[in-house]
Design an enzyme around this catalytic site. Structure first.
Site, PDB file in Angstrom:
ATOM      1  N   THR A 294      -9.309   1.521 -14.473  1.00  0.00           N
ATOM      2  CA  THR A 294     -10.049   0.605 -13.592  1.00  0.00           C
ATOM      3  C   THR A 294     -10.849   1.432 -12.609  1.00  0.00           C
ATOM      4  O   THR A 294     -10.349   2.457 -12.119  1.00  0.00           O
ATOM      5  CB  THR A 294      -9.110  -0.351 -12.820  1.00  0.00           C
ATOM      6  OG1 THR A 294      -9.847  -0.927 -11.724  1.00  0.00           O
ATOM      7  CG2 THR A 294      -7.895   0.337 -12.227  1.00  0.00           C
ATOM      8  N   ILE A 295     -12.050   0.976 -12.300  1.00  0.00           N
ATOM      9  CA  ILE A 295     -12.854   1.742 -11.325  1.00  0.00           C
ATOM     10  C   ILE A 295     -12.246   1.670  -9.931  1.00  0.00           C
ATOM     11  O   ILE A 295     -12.556   2.488  -9.080  1.00  0.00           O
ATOM     12  CB  ILE A 295     -14.332   1.269 -11.279  1.00  0.00           C
ATOM     13  CG1 ILE A 295     -14.442  -0.188 -10.805  1.00  0.00           C
ATOM     14  CG2 ILE A 295     -15.025   1.490 -12.610  1.00  0.00           C
ATOM     15  CD1 ILE A 295     -15.851  -0.573 -10.356  1.00  0.00           C
ATOM     16  N   ASP A 296     -11.358   0.691  -9.703  1.00  0.00           N
ATOM     17  CA  ASP A 296     -10.872   0.456  -8.337  1.00  0.00           C
ATOM     18  C   ASP A 296      -9.884   1.511  -7.828  1.00  0.00           C
ATOM     19  O   ASP A 296      -9.648   1.604  -6.627  1.00  0.00           O
ATOM     20  CB  ASP A 296     -10.180  -0.920  -8.251  1.00  0.00           C
ATOM     21  CG  ASP A 296     -11.123  -2.064  -8.558  1.00  0.00           C
ATOM     22  OD1 ASP A 296     -12.337  -1.827  -8.660  1.00  0.00           O
ATOM     23  OD2 ASP A 296     -10.640  -3.203  -8.707  1.00  0.00           O
TER      24      ASP A 296
ATOM     25  N   SER B  91      -3.491  -6.152 -16.318  1.00  0.00           N
ATOM     26  CA  SER B  91      -3.206  -5.729 -17.700  1.00  0.00           C
ATOM     27  C   SER B  91      -1.819  -5.101 -17.779  1.00  0.00           C
ATOM     28  O   SER B  91      -1.093  -5.250 -18.775  1.00  0.00           O
ATOM     29  CB  SER B  91      -4.248  -4.708 -18.163  1.00  0.00           C
ATOM     30  OG  SER B  91      -5.530  -5.164 -17.845  1.00  0.00           O
TER      31      SER B  91
ATOM     32  N   VAL C 264     -23.381  -2.517 -11.407  1.00  0.00           N
ATOM     33  CA  VAL C 264     -23.951  -1.208 -11.760  1.00  0.00           C
ATOM     34  C   VAL C 264     -22.862  -0.134 -11.649  1.00  0.00           C
ATOM     35  O   VAL C 264     -22.877   0.875 -12.358  1.00  0.00           O
ATOM     36  CB  VAL C 264     -25.181  -0.911 -10.858  1.00  0.00           C
ATOM     37  CG1 VAL C 264     -24.781  -0.565  -9.441  1.00  0.00           C
ATOM     38  CG2 VAL C 264     -26.033   0.191 -11.430  1.00  0.00           C
TER      39      VAL C 264
ATOM     40  N   GLY D  56     -11.311  -5.623 -16.196  1.00  0.00           N
ATOM     41  CA  GLY D  56     -12.648  -5.059 -15.979  1.00  0.00           C
ATOM     42  C   GLY D  56     -12.788  -3.737 -16.715  1.00  0.00           C
ATOM     43  O   GLY D  56     -11.892  -2.894 -16.651  1.00  0.00           O
TER      44      GLY D  56
ATOM     45  N   ASP E 280      -6.775   1.346  -7.945  1.00  0.00           N
ATOM     46  CA  ASP E 280      -5.813   0.607  -7.121  1.00  0.00           C
ATOM     47  C   ASP E 280      -4.454   0.434  -7.794  1.00  0.00           C
ATOM     48  O   ASP E 280      -3.768  -0.558  -7.560  1.00  0.00           O
ATOM     49  CB  ASP E 280      -6.391  -0.769  -6.739  1.00  0.00           C
ATOM     50  CG  ASP E 280      -6.648  -1.634  -7.964  1.00  0.00           C
ATOM     51  OD1 ASP E 280      -6.647  -1.101  -9.083  1.00  0.00           O
ATOM     52  OD2 ASP E 280      -6.843  -2.850  -7.799  1.00  0.00           O
TER      53      ASP E 280
ATOM     54  N   ASP F 239      -4.233  -3.498 -12.951  1.00  0.00           N
ATOM     55  CA  ASP F 239      -2.994  -4.122 -12.482  1.00  0.00           C
ATOM     56  C   ASP F 239      -2.570  -5.333 -13.328  1.00  0.00           C
ATOM     57  O   ASP F 239      -1.436  -5.415 -13.802  1.00  0.00           O
ATOM     58  CB  ASP F 239      -3.247  -4.515 -11.019  1.00  0.00           C
ATOM     59  CG  ASP F 239      -2.051  -5.128 -10.390  1.00  0.00           C
ATOM     60  OD1 ASP F 239      -1.051  -4.433 -10.281  1.00  0.00           O
ATOM     61  OD2 ASP F 239      -2.118  -6.325 -10.030  1.00  0.00           O
TER      62      ASP F 239
ATOM     63  N   ARG G 274     -30.888  -3.557   6.593  1.00  0.00           N
ATOM     64  CA  ARG G 274     -30.961  -4.133   5.247  1.00  0.00           C
ATOM     65  C   ARG G 274     -29.580  -4.067   4.604  1.00  0.00           C
ATOM     66  O   ARG G 274     -28.729  -3.260   5.025  1.00  0.00           O
ATOM     67  CB  ARG G 274     -31.938  -3.339   4.363  1.00  0.00           C
ATOM     68  CG  ARG G 274     -33.386  -3.421   4.808  1.00  0.00           C
ATOM     69  CD  ARG G 274     -34.000  -4.772   4.455  1.00  0.00           C
ATOM     70  NE  ARG G 274     -35.425  -4.814   4.721  1.00  0.00           N
ATOM     71  CZ  ARG G 274     -35.986  -5.095   5.901  1.00  0.00           C
ATOM     72  NH1 ARG G 274     -35.215  -5.345   6.961  1.00  0.00           N
ATOM     73  NH2 ARG G 274     -37.297  -5.131   6.039  1.00  0.00           N
TER      74      ARG G 274
ATOM     75  N   ARG H  31     -10.656 -11.093 -19.641  1.00  0.00           N
ATOM     76  CA  ARG H  31      -9.558 -11.518 -18.771  1.00  0.00           C
ATOM     77  C   ARG H  31      -9.021 -12.785 -19.426  1.00  0.00           C
ATOM     78  O   ARG H  31      -9.781 -13.716 -19.689  1.00  0.00           O
ATOM     79  CB  ARG H  31     -10.080 -11.809 -17.363  1.00  0.00           C
ATOM     80  CG  ARG H  31     -10.810 -10.600 -16.727  1.00  0.00           C
ATOM     81  CD  ARG H  31     -10.932 -10.777 -15.218  1.00  0.00           C
ATOM     82  NE  ARG H  31     -11.906  -9.874 -14.613  1.00  0.00           N
ATOM     83  CZ  ARG H  31     -11.631  -8.644 -14.200  1.00  0.00           C
ATOM     84  NH1 ARG H  31     -10.416  -8.150 -14.344  1.00  0.00           N
ATOM     85  NH2 ARG H  31     -12.568  -7.909 -13.632  1.00  0.00           N
ATOM     86  N   CYS H  32      -7.720 -12.816 -19.721  1.00  0.00           N
ATOM     87  CA  CYS H  32      -7.189 -13.889 -20.582  1.00  0.00           C
ATOM     88  C   CYS H  32      -6.114 -14.704 -19.872  1.00  0.00           C
ATOM     89  O   CYS H  32      -5.009 -14.215 -19.631  1.00  0.00           O
ATOM     90  CB  CYS H  32      -6.626 -13.244 -21.849  1.00  0.00           C
ATOM     91  SG  CYS H  32      -5.831 -14.404 -22.962  1.00  0.00           S
TER      92      CYS H  32
ATOM     93  N   VAL I  25      -6.378   7.195 -30.793  1.00  0.00           N
ATOM     94  CA  VAL I  25      -6.564   7.172 -32.252  1.00  0.00           C
ATOM     95  C   VAL I  25      -6.325   8.568 -32.842  1.00  0.00           C
ATOM     96  O   VAL I  25      -5.558   8.729 -33.799  1.00  0.00           O
ATOM     97  CB  VAL I  25      -7.988   6.660 -32.597  1.00  0.00           C
ATOM     98  CG1 VAL I  25      -8.271   6.822 -34.096  1.00  0.00           C
ATOM     99  CG2 VAL I  25      -8.127   5.202 -32.181  1.00  0.00           C
TER     100      VAL I  25
ATOM    101  N   ARG J 120     -12.370  -4.801  -5.447  1.00  0.00           N
ATOM    102  CA  ARG J 120     -11.531  -6.008  -5.300  1.00  0.00           C
ATOM    103  C   ARG J 120     -10.815  -5.974  -3.964  1.00  0.00           C
ATOM    104  O   ARG J 120     -11.456  -6.153  -2.941  1.00  0.00           O
ATOM    105  CB  ARG J 120     -10.533  -6.122  -6.457  1.00  0.00           C
ATOM    106  CG  ARG J 120     -10.093  -7.551  -6.693  1.00  0.00           C
ATOM    107  CD  ARG J 120      -9.058  -7.632  -7.791  1.00  0.00           C
ATOM    108  NE  ARG J 120      -9.610  -7.322  -9.086  1.00  0.00           N
ATOM    109  CZ  ARG J 120     -10.173  -8.224  -9.890  1.00  0.00           C
ATOM    110  NH1 ARG J 120     -10.276  -9.472  -9.514  1.00  0.00           N
ATOM    111  NH2 ARG J 120     -10.641  -7.872 -11.071  1.00  0.00           N
TER     112      ARG J 120
HETATM  113  O1  F6P Z   1     -11.414  -4.515 -11.157  1.00  0.00           O
HETATM  114  C1  F6P Z   1     -12.687  -4.020 -11.367  1.00  0.00           C
HETATM  115  C2  F6P Z   1     -13.723  -4.873 -10.688  1.00  0.00           C
HETATM  116  O2  F6P Z   1     -14.991  -4.347 -10.971  1.00  0.00           O
HETATM  117  C3  F6P Z   1     -13.533  -5.061  -9.183  1.00  0.00           C
HETATM  118  O3  F6P Z   1     -13.981  -3.951  -8.460  1.00  0.00           O
HETATM  119  C4  F6P Z   1     -14.298  -6.310  -8.941  1.00  0.00           C
HETATM  120  O4  F6P Z   1     -13.817  -6.995  -7.799  1.00  0.00           O
HETATM  121  C5  F6P Z   1     -14.034  -7.109 -10.185  1.00  0.00           C
HETATM  122  O5  F6P Z   1     -13.683  -6.189 -11.193  1.00  0.00           O
HETATM  123  C6  F6P Z   1     -15.191  -7.932 -10.670  1.00  0.00           C
HETATM  124  O6  F6P Z   1     -14.772  -8.674 -11.753  1.00  0.00           O
HETATM  125  P1  F6P Z   1     -15.762  -9.432 -12.747  1.00  0.00           P
HETATM  126  O7  F6P Z   1     -16.482  -8.405 -13.556  1.00  0.00           O
HETATM  127  O8  F6P Z   1     -14.853 -10.280 -13.567  1.00  0.00           O
HETATM  128  O9  F6P Z   1     -16.717 -10.207 -11.892  1.00  0.00           O
END
Ligand code: F6P
Length: 319
Positions: A125-127, A105, A250, A11, A129, A103, A243, A72-73, A24, A171
């Site tokens: 990663t934004i997570d 990667s 985003v 991601g 984690d 993780d 709600r 993602r490969c 670079v 995630r």
């Molecule tokens: O690992 C970053 C992340 O944005 C997670 O927070 C989320 O669960 C996942 O990727 C979403 O993955 P994709 O963009 O493949 O739907």
């Protein structure tokens, strides 16, 4: 070492471009040629790469996403895919690789080093984690995006006297929910790493309403479950209008914050320095504001845990 390469994988995360720029420019500073691999490990297997000049990374430090693209490969998870990747690296006379990603990667980076190819991981990663580092590139930007969204939701929630369940990414990790929830004074923060009691969550919303609060914010990490389903449960238990907002992707876009740009610049430079010193099997980490190279196994040795002191603090402050 004469020629290195860099790729972004998994991601995307705001700040990846600042890290590419740092790799670079630091590479050139050390007299190296630097190649950019397009679309992560998928591009590596195909040998899809281009030489990156000093100037080619101008005007990207402030941009979200990744100019090298990401993927993602699944093929790279196979032995054959990994061997192909090493062959491509050798064919293109690359001596060392920097992998910017999360993780999954990092597991790829570890596999390449095990096949004898020096690879350094940068946590992006934004997570947030990844174990072994206090922060990952992109996390700070993501939580700032989340709080901006919650602030907006709070305005309308107050106008209409509503409770909101806000589902955020992460995630299996609760860091985004925890930091954004604390920063936004949420009534409840639900994360996979801490057990919660639904009745208590409902009671907190009821108590907030009784004492005249016109809005209630519940921040739910996606790893806990569906925000929509959770919202239904709250709706049924309360007379307060409810709600649900699922923030979704985003959270992954946008211009990186100053913190992420600086972190990415420091980590990118460190990764190249490690390669130049002949290091391998390492990841770059930030600990107590020091950027260092640590064994990449530290990323896998322990499960990442968010700072649970923050969780307790959020509970105390939101009563
Ligand atoms: O690992 C970053 C992340 O944005 C997670 O927070 C989320 O669960 C996942 O990727 C979403 O993955 P994709 O963009 O493949 O739907």
């Amino acid at each position: 070492m004469e020629r290195i390469a860099v790729l972004t994988s998994g991601g995307d995360a705001p700040g990846m471009n600042a890290a590419i720029r740092a790799v670079v420019r630091t590479g050139h500073y050390h007299g190296l040629e630097v190649y950019g691999i397009i679309s992560g490990y998928a591009g590596l297997i195909e040998g899809n790469m281009k030489r990156l000049s000093l100037r080619s990374v101008g005007d990207i430090i402030h941009r979200g996403g990744t100019v090298l693209y990401s993927a993602r490969c699944d093929e790279f998870k196979t032995e054959a895919g990994r061997k192909n990747a090493v062959e491509q690296l050798k064919k293109n006379k690359i001596d060392g690789l920097v992998v910017i990603g999360g993780d999954g990667s990092f597991r790829g980076a570890k596999a390449l080093t095990s096949l004898g190819f020096p690879t350094i991981g940068i946590p992006g990663t934004i997570d947030n984690d990844i174990s072994g580092t206090d922060f990952t590139i992109g996390f700070d930007t993501a939580i700032n995006t989340v709080i901006e969204c919650i602030d907006r939701i709070r305005d309308t929630a107050t106008s209409h006297e509503r409770a909101y369940v806000i589902e955020v990414m992460g995630r299996n990790a609760g860091d985004i929910a925890l930091w954004a929830g604390l920063a936004d004074g949420a009534e409840s923060i639900l994360i996979p790493e801490a057990p919660f009691d639904l009745d208590e969550v409902i009671e907190r919303v009821r108590f907030a309403s009784e004492r005249g609060k016109r809005h209630s914010i519940i921040v739910l990490a996606e790893g806990v479950g569906s925000g929509v389903e959770f919202g239904e449960k709250i709706k049924q238990a309360l007379s307060v209008e409810t709600r649900v907002t699922v923030l979704g992707h985003v959270q992954r876009g946008g211009s990186p914050t100053a913190f992420d740009r600086v972190l990415a610049s420091r980590m990118g430079a460190k990764a190249v320095e490690l390669l130049v010193k002949g290091e391998k099997d390492k990841m770059v980490a930030i600990r107590n504001n020091k950027v260092l190279g640590v064994n990449i196994d530290e990323a896998f040795a322990n499960k990442h845990l968010p700072d649970l002191e923050l969780y307790e603090l959020a509970k105390i402050l939101s009563i």
